[in-house]
Design a protein around this motif. Structure first.
Motif, PDB file in Angstrom:
ATOM      1  N   ARG A  14       3.318   9.126  -7.036  1.00 55.63           N
ATOM      2  CA  ARG A  14       2.376   8.687  -8.526  1.00 55.63           C
ATOM      3  C   ARG A  14       2.304   9.326  -9.712  1.00 55.63           C
ATOM      4  NH1 ARG A  14      -2.747   7.552  -6.475  1.00 55.63           N
ATOM      5  NH2 ARG A  14      -2.524   6.713  -4.410  1.00 55.63           N
ATOM      6  N   MET A  48      -2.338   1.110  -8.658  1.00 54.53           N
ATOM      7  CA  MET A  48      -3.585   2.281  -8.129  1.00 54.53           C
ATOM      8  C   MET A  48      -4.672   1.256  -7.508  1.00 54.53           C
ATOM      9  SD  MET A  48      -2.802   5.800  -8.346  1.00 54.53           S
ATOM     10  CE  MET A  48      -1.170   4.779  -8.327  1.00 54.53           C
ATOM     11  N   ASN A  78       4.470   5.824  -2.413  1.00 57.19           N
ATOM     12  CA  ASN A  78       2.794   6.053  -2.529  1.00 57.19           C
ATOM     13  C   ASN A  78       2.996   7.513  -2.035  1.00 57.19           C
ATOM     14  OD1 ASN A  78       0.490   7.207  -2.444  1.00 57.19           O
ATOM     15  ND2 ASN A  78      -0.541   4.693  -1.492  1.00 57.19           N
ATOM     16  N   ASN A 110      -2.904   1.252 -13.272  1.00 59.87           N
ATOM     17  CA  ASN A 110      -4.090   1.038 -12.879  1.00 59.87           C
ATOM     18  C   ASN A 110      -4.150   0.013 -12.010  1.00 59.87           C
ATOM     19  OD1 ASN A 110      -5.051   3.340 -14.313  1.00 59.87           O
ATOM     20  ND2 ASN A 110      -5.926   1.740 -16.383  1.00 59.87           N
ATOM     21  N   TRP A 170      -2.845   1.278  -4.373  1.00 56.42           N
ATOM     22  CA  TRP A 170      -2.650   2.012  -3.769  1.00 56.42           C
ATOM     23  C   TRP A 170      -4.253   2.945  -3.585  1.00 56.42           C
ATOM     24  CZ3 TRP A 170       2.409   4.872  -5.838  1.00 56.42           C
ATOM     25  CH2 TRP A 170       3.096   3.826  -5.794  1.00 56.42           C
ATOM     26  N   GLY A 171      -5.087   2.845  -4.102  1.00 48.32           N
ATOM     27  CA  GLY A 171      -5.878   3.569  -3.258  1.00 48.32           C
ATOM     28  C   GLY A 171      -6.320   5.186  -4.278  1.00 48.32           C
ATOM     29  N   THR A 172      -7.284   6.018  -3.765  1.00 44.48           N
ATOM     30  CA  THR A 172      -6.890   7.204  -4.541  1.00 44.48           C
ATOM     31  C   THR A 172      -6.268   8.336  -3.760  1.00 44.48           C
ATOM     32  OG1 THR A 172      -9.134   7.509  -2.854  1.00 44.48           O
ATOM     33  CG2 THR A 172      -9.473   6.502  -4.843  1.00 44.48           C
ATOM     34  N   GLU A 173      -5.620   8.337  -1.937  1.00 46.62           N
ATOM     35  CA  GLU A 173      -5.129   8.770  -1.290  1.00 46.62           C
ATOM     36  C   GLU A 173      -3.373   8.776  -1.322  1.00 46.62           C
ATOM     37  OE1 GLU A 173      -5.859  11.975  -1.139  1.00 46.62           O
ATOM     38  OE2 GLU A 173      -7.785  11.675  -2.337  1.00 46.62           O
ATOM     39  N   LYS A 226       2.510  12.018  -3.217  1.00 42.27           N
ATOM     40  CA  LYS A 226       2.590  12.780  -4.363  1.00 42.27           C
ATOM     41  C   LYS A 226       3.395  12.403  -5.733  1.00 42.27           C
ATOM     42  CE  LYS A 226       0.080  17.338  -5.969  1.00 42.27           C
ATOM     43  NZ  LYS A 226       1.174  17.628  -7.100  1.00 42.27           N
ATOM     44  N   THR A 241      -0.209   7.748   0.611  1.00 38.82           N
ATOM     45  CA  THR A 241      -0.548   6.501   1.886  1.00 38.82           C
ATOM     46  C   THR A 241       0.898   7.448   3.124  1.00 38.82           C
ATOM     47  OG1 THR A 241       0.699   4.707   1.633  1.00 38.82           O
ATOM     48  CG2 THR A 241      -1.168   4.945   2.072  1.00 38.82           C
ATOM     49  N   ARG A 297       2.808   7.027 -12.908  1.00 40.10           N
ATOM     50  CA  ARG A 297       2.416   7.530 -14.081  1.00 40.10           C
ATOM     51  C   ARG A 297       3.056   8.369 -15.939  1.00 40.10           C
ATOM     52  NH1 ARG A 297      -2.030   6.209 -15.813  1.00 40.10           N
ATOM     53  NH2 ARG A 297      -0.187   5.756 -17.801  1.00 40.10           N
ATOM     54  N   LYS A 337       0.490  -0.599   0.102  1.00 49.26           N
ATOM     55  CA  LYS A 337      -0.438  -0.169  -0.037  1.00 49.26           C
ATOM     56  C   LYS A 337       0.834   1.345   0.556  1.00 49.26           C
ATOM     57  CE  LYS A 337      -0.773   0.602   4.869  1.00 49.26           C
ATOM     58  NZ  LYS A 337      -0.032   1.489   5.308  1.00 49.26           N
TER      59      LYS A 337
END
Length: 82
Positions: A49, A65, A44, A62, A68-71, A46, A73, A53, A14
């Motif tokens: 990520r 992600m 993980n 994808n 990792w989810g949307t935010e 900003k 950590t 990308r 995560k």
């Protein structure tokens, strides 16, 4: 002979992922690695990520992600003043 790249997502948690890139050619029906393994780790955060990308095709990005989810950590590293 066509050069093909193999991407492996390794140690996906995560908080981070390790991306292994290998290049292969097929010679007489046998896949042979060309060059060395290239491995990069991403956190993980900003910026992690954003880096991920920029370097991964959509299907791999994808997949990361999805774990990792949307935010993010992990906080961004703070530069120390010396």
């Amino acid at each position: 002979m066509e050069l093909k790249e193999k991407i492996t997502l390794d140690m996906l948690t995560k908080d981070s992922v390790s991306v292994l890139r290998q290049q292969f050619i097929n010679y007489n029906g046998v896949d042979m690695q060309v060059g060395e393994n290239i491995r990069n780790a991403y956190m993980n955060s900003k910026s992690g990520r954003e880096q991920l990308r920029a370097v991964l095709p959509d299907e791999y990005y994808n997949a990361v992600m999805a774990v990792w989810g949307t935010e993010p950590t992990v906080d961004e590293p703070v530069e120390s003043e010396v």
